[in-house]
Design a protein around this motif. Structure first.
Motif, mmCIF file in Angstrom:
data_model
loop_
_atom_site.group_PDB
_atom_site.id
_atom_site.type_symbol
_atom_site.label_atom_id
_atom_site.label_comp_id
_atom_site.label_asym_id
_atom_site.label_seq_id
_atom_site.Cartn_x
_atom_site.Cartn_y
_atom_site.Cartn_z
ATOM 1 N N LYS A 32 0.841 -1.196 0.000
ATOM 2 C CA LYS A 32 0.000 0.000 0.000
ATOM 3 C C LYS A 32 0.880 1.251 0.000
ATOM 4 O O LYS A 32 2.054 1.191 0.385
ATOM 5 N N LYS A 33 0.291 2.356 -0.428
ATOM 6 C CA LYS A 33 0.997 3.635 -0.410
ATOM 7 C C LYS A 33 1.507 3.926 1.011
ATOM 8 O O LYS A 33 0.804 3.691 1.986
ATOM 9 N N ASP A 34 2.731 4.375 1.095
ATOM 10 C CA ASP A 34 3.407 4.744 2.340
ATOM 11 C C ASP A 34 3.938 3.542 3.132
ATOM 12 O O ASP A 34 4.514 3.723 4.203
ATOM 13 N N ASP A 35 3.735 2.297 2.619
ATOM 14 C CA ASP A 35 4.396 1.144 3.231
ATOM 15 C C ASP A 35 5.900 1.290 3.046
ATOM 16 O O ASP A 35 6.369 1.920 2.082
ATOM 17 N N LYS A 36 6.661 0.712 3.955
ATOM 18 C CA LYS A 36 8.100 0.590 3.770
ATOM 19 C C LYS A 36 8.417 -0.871 3.518
ATOM 20 O O LYS A 36 7.886 -1.756 4.184
ATOM 21 N N VAL A 37 9.271 -1.130 2.565
ATOM 22 C CA VAL A 37 9.545 -2.505 2.156
ATOM 23 C C VAL A 37 11.026 -2.638 1.824
ATOM 24 O O VAL A 37 11.645 -1.723 1.280
ATOM 25 N N THR A 38 11.611 -3.770 2.190
ATOM 26 C CA THR A 38 13.000 -4.068 1.859
ATOM 27 C C THR A 38 13.036 -4.951 0.622
ATOM 28 O O THR A 38 12.392 -6.003 0.599
ATOM 29 N N LEU A 39 13.756 -4.509 -0.412
ATOM 30 C CA LEU A 39 13.785 -5.224 -1.682
ATOM 31 C C LEU A 39 15.213 -5.418 -2.167
ATOM 32 O O LEU A 39 16.098 -4.602 -1.895
#
Length: 227
Positions: A203-210
């Motif tokens: 979702k918008k504004d989620d933080k994710v490690t990629l």
């Protein structure tokens, strides 16, 4: 949220038991002597305290509720998952981004966490379902340590568990370096637009490690930015 790479080789030389959801789980666990226990989808917690929970699904279909909410309600152990509810986020796994069965990902995860043997308890391949056995055969290619099955048809793929078996001195498989290489450059991003990546709804504004590979396409289309 931390990255799963922090758990790679964290438990070197330990016997790690993965708990599935088969009816045999209670009796299987009575035969197992392990150092670390991983519960898939919250299975087996009434019989054995888990050190980790691992889940690939977004929803717990048995209880008809979000998997993250369900797991946090039943146990406080760290959650390993590619989903947003993870404490340790999987950014890569065998056959990713395909959603591989939780029990099979947990088998691989135990291997890269440093298991000298992975013990599968409460895994009967859904009564011997050929598809599940095929999934085990696929994951076995990426698990370079002994795997033992307490009961059930996965003994077609791996040997039967014997609690008196000795495995000698632990030496990490060279293939673990590959997984460290795939995760070492992963970094955190902020989601700008709703999207999906490696099986996760973001979702918008989620933080994710990629990983760089997973991030490249999303950066190109301005779906994410560096956090």
């Amino acid at each position: 949220m931390k990255n799963f790479k922090e758990l790679i080789l964290k438990h070197k030389g330990k016997i790690i038991c993965v708990m599935g959801g088969a009816a045999s789980l209670e009796s299987d666990l009575k035969k197992v002597n392990a150092d670390i226990y991983i519960s898939t989808n919250g299975h087996g917690l009434q019989f054995q305290t888990a050190d980790y929970l691992l889940a690939m699904d977004e929803t717990n279909r048995t209880h008809n509720m979000p998997m993250g909410k369900y797991l946090s309600q039943i146990n406080s152990a760290p959650i390993i998952s590619p989903r947003g509810y993870a404490d340790y986020q999987l950014t890569n796994w065998p056959q990713a981004p395909r959603d591989v069965l939780s029990g099979m990902v947990a088998t691989w995860a135990a291997f890269v966490m440093g298991a000298k043997c992975v013990v599968l308890a409460g895994m009967d391949a859904y009564g011997g379902d050929a598809g599940y056995v095929d999934e085990a055969r696929k994951i076995a290619r990426d698990v370079d340590c002994p795997v033992r099955v307490v009961s059930g048809s996965l003994a077609k793929i791996w040997e039967q568990y014997d609690q008196d078996e000795k495995f000698g001195r632990y030496s990490p498989a060279a293939t673990i370096d590959r997984w460290l290489e795939l995760t070492k450059d992963a970094q955190e991003y902020l989601v700008l637009k709703p999207t999906n990546v490696t099986g996760r709804a973001l979702k918008k504004d989620d933080k994710v490690t990629l990983s760089p590979i997973d991030a490249a396409r999303l950066l190109k289309h301005r779906m994410i930015k560096e956090a």
